[in-house]
Design an enzyme around this catalytic site. Structure first.
Site, short mmCIF file in Angstrom:
data_model
loop_
_atom_site.label_atom_id
_atom_site.label_comp_id
_atom_site.label_asym_id
_atom_site.label_seq_id
_atom_site.Cartn_x
_atom_site.Cartn_y
_atom_site.Cartn_z
N ARG A 211 0.88 -1.10 -0.14
CA ARG A 211 0.00 0.18 -0.07
C ARG A 211 0.90 1.41 0.12
NH1 ARG A 211 -3.22 -2.72 4.84
NH2 ARG A 211 -4.79 -3.80 3.39
N PHE A 227 -11.67 -3.72 -5.44
CA PHE A 227 -11.81 -4.49 -4.28
C PHE A 227 -11.07 -3.78 -3.10
CE2 PHE A 227 -11.00 -6.88 -8.22
CZ PHE A 227 -12.24 -7.70 -8.21
N ASN A 274 -14.87 8.85 -4.15
CA ASN A 274 -16.16 8.23 -4.38
C ASN A 274 -16.05 6.66 -4.39
OD1 ASN A 274 -17.15 10.80 -5.95
ND2 ASN A 274 -15.27 10.08 -7.43
N CYS A 340 -3.87 -13.39 -4.74
CA CYS A 340 -3.49 -14.10 -3.45
C CYS A 340 -3.96 -15.40 -3.43
CB CYS A 340 -4.34 -13.38 -2.17
SG CYS A 340 -6.08 -13.51 -2.66
N1 SAH Z 1 -7.48 -4.24 -1.25
C1 SAH Z 1 -8.08 -4.65 0.30
C2 SAH Z 1 -8.42 -5.90 0.47
C3 SAH Z 1 -9.05 -6.85 -0.59
S1 SAH Z 1 -10.03 -8.24 -0.11
C4 SAH Z 1 -7.10 -3.98 1.28
O1 SAH Z 1 -6.22 -3.36 1.07
O2 SAH Z 1 -7.48 -4.37 2.55
C5 SAH Z 1 -10.88 -8.59 -1.32
C6 SAH Z 1 -12.20 -7.53 -1.41
O3 SAH Z 1 -13.17 -8.09 -2.52
C7 SAH Z 1 -13.28 -7.89 -0.41
O4 SAH Z 1 -13.26 -6.61 0.49
C8 SAH Z 1 -14.63 -8.37 -0.92
O5 SAH Z 1 -15.57 -7.74 -0.38
C9 SAH Z 1 -14.40 -7.81 -2.20
N2 SAH Z 1 -14.90 -8.50 -3.35
C10 SAH Z 1 -15.02 -9.84 -3.78
N3 SAH Z 1 -15.63 -10.03 -4.78
C11 SAH Z 1 -15.88 -8.83 -5.26
C12 SAH Z 1 -16.71 -8.34 -6.73
N4 SAH Z 1 -16.76 -9.29 -7.61
N5 SAH Z 1 -16.60 -7.05 -6.70
C13 SAH Z 1 -16.21 -6.04 -6.09
N6 SAH Z 1 -15.63 -6.72 -4.92
C14 SAH Z 1 -15.62 -7.89 -4.62
#
Ligand code: SAH
Length: 396
Positions: A211, A227, A274, A340
């Site tokens: 990050r 995500f 947003n 992952c």
């Molecule tokens: N980048 C985040 C961790 C991601 S974990 C961080 O830094 O904390 C994966 C995420 O994807 C979860 O929050 C889950 O709710 C979301 N997710 C899973 N499938 C999805 C989809 N099809 N569209 C949008 N979000 C999704």
């Protein structure tokens, strides 16, 4: 202690210190161990190989703990492993800008089936094997002695527990019920963590450095965080002066917590943020149809390949997602893309991105390789512990 004898020729992985013995490698069991008992593993000539947890309900029938016959696996053995793991994380926490990390990472820290995450003064644990379940009183006692936590909360993953024939749990193991939001710091940024209701144990601390590294490119840029969960990449980008950040996740609770995290850090003023509660695959197509473009895009999807057999299908899903991401970038923009899935190795992931680039009609430079941080170590004898990888791509 009960002896478990391997079939002839099945001792090689054990001698190489791999911690798993599959049920098919076992010739016979001398007696009737209960699931979770510690057994002695012998080779076909009846020579000692190692001590391990036994479970005849799991495909991994024995999870090995100790290869030295003269070192008994007693309470002190477990206490020692916990002390060593916790001490190994000290420097992550040393300068006070981060108070959340993974303290114990299962096999990779020599404790099969035990995960412990630190959230400021609170601990979230996952207990995924019956052997570890048996020794939890000692584990809890040692964690209390070492860290004096305000709470220890069991946030065990249901699917993994089912494989071991264990009931699902979500219970308080010590201290008082943690508040709805536990406040932590990572890279000097504050987050509210919902341990009981949040995903995994509440937060994805494995992306800590990724990050920050990505955010170092964000000044003045238009960023899209896909995500986003509770905003790890979003908040780092805002802190480093992004011109705008758009965050997409399908979870309403995640986005709600993200908004609270922006307020918590007083990041509201002047910066445009947003949040979209939406399926990323749908939202990216919407952006494309609207002619929207970004300078930096993060793609951090959930695990698409839970096993090697799912790899082909998962590869196509990763390719499709990344193709869309590449098409939404301004020329020379950055794509930070992650997988992952343990089954997807870095070479395969690069290949998937090369296909995505071809389909998107783009040129791609890999400028950095992301990986999991040191509180998610990988044992040389247990490559399965390596799961998080990512590529920072410059896209033309
Ligand atoms: N980048 C985040 C961790 C991601 S974990 C961080 O830094 O904390 C994966 C995420 O994807 C979860 O929050 C889950 O709710 C979301 N997710 C899973 N499938 C999805 C989809 N099809 N569209 C949008 N979000 C999704």
């Amino acid at each position: 202690m009960i002896d478990v004898v391997l079939k002839k020729g099945k001792e090689k992985a054990v001698l190489h210190k791999h911690p798993w013995v599959f049920s098919g490698a076992i010739d016979n069991v001398k007696g009737k161990p209960a699931n979770g008992d510690i057994i002695r593993l012998l080779d076909s000539k009846k020579d000692f190989l190692a001590y391990g947890f036994y479970n005849d309900q799991s495909r991994v029938a024995v999870r090995l703990l100790e290869w030295d016959e003269n070192t008994p696996v007693d309470d002190n053995w477990f206490r020692d492993k916990i002390r060593t793991s916790v001490a190994g994380r000290a420097h992550i926490l040393a300068d006070g800008t981060t108070d959340t990390c993974r303290l114990i990472f299962s096999e990779s820290d020599y404790l099969p089936g035990l995960i412990v995450d630190k959230y400021a003064d609170h601990l979230a644990v996952q207990v995924l094997t019956s052997g570890m379940q048996n020794v939890m009183p000692v584990i809890i006692d040692e964690l209390k002695a070492l860290l004096n936590p305000a709470s220890i909360f069991d946030k065990s993953d249901a699917t993994s527990r089912q494989h071991e024939g264990l009931e699902t749990t979500n219970v308080l193991l010590a201290g008082n019920q943690p508040p709805e939001l536990v406040y932590v710091k990572e890279n000097g940024i504050s987050y509210g963590i919902n341990i009981a209701e949040g995903q995994k144990s509440g937060f994805y601390c494995d992306q800590r450095y990724n990050r920050e590294l990505l955010a170092s490119y964000a000044k003045g840029k238009k960023v899209l965080d896909c995500f986003c969960y509770t905003g790890g990449f979003t908040l780092n980008a805002i802190k480093h002066g992004a011109a705008s950040v758009t965050s997409v996740d399908s979870s309403a609770l995640a986005l709600e917590t993200l908004e609270k995290n922006i307020e918590l850090n007083n990041y509201g003023g002047g910066m445009q943020h947003n949040g979209f509660k939406s399926d990323v695959n749908v939202q990216l197509r919407k952006f494309r149809d609207e002619g929207e473009k970004f300078d930096i895009i993060v793609l951090d999807p959930p695990k698409y390949a839970p096993s090697r057999s799912a790899l082909d299908r998962a590869s196509r899903a990763y390719k499709d997602l990344n193709r869309l991401g590449m098409q939404l970038l301004n020329s020379g923009g950055l794509l930070a893309t992650f997988s992952c899935s343990g089954a997807m190795d870095m070479e395969t992931f690069k290949q998937v991105l090369a296909w995505a680039a071809l389909d998107a009609g783009k040129q791609v430079q890999f400028i950095y390789q992301f990986h999991q941080p040191e509180d998610h170590p990988v044992r040389a004898s247990f490559p399965e512990g390596e799961y998080l990888k990512g590529l920072l791509c410059r896209v033309w």
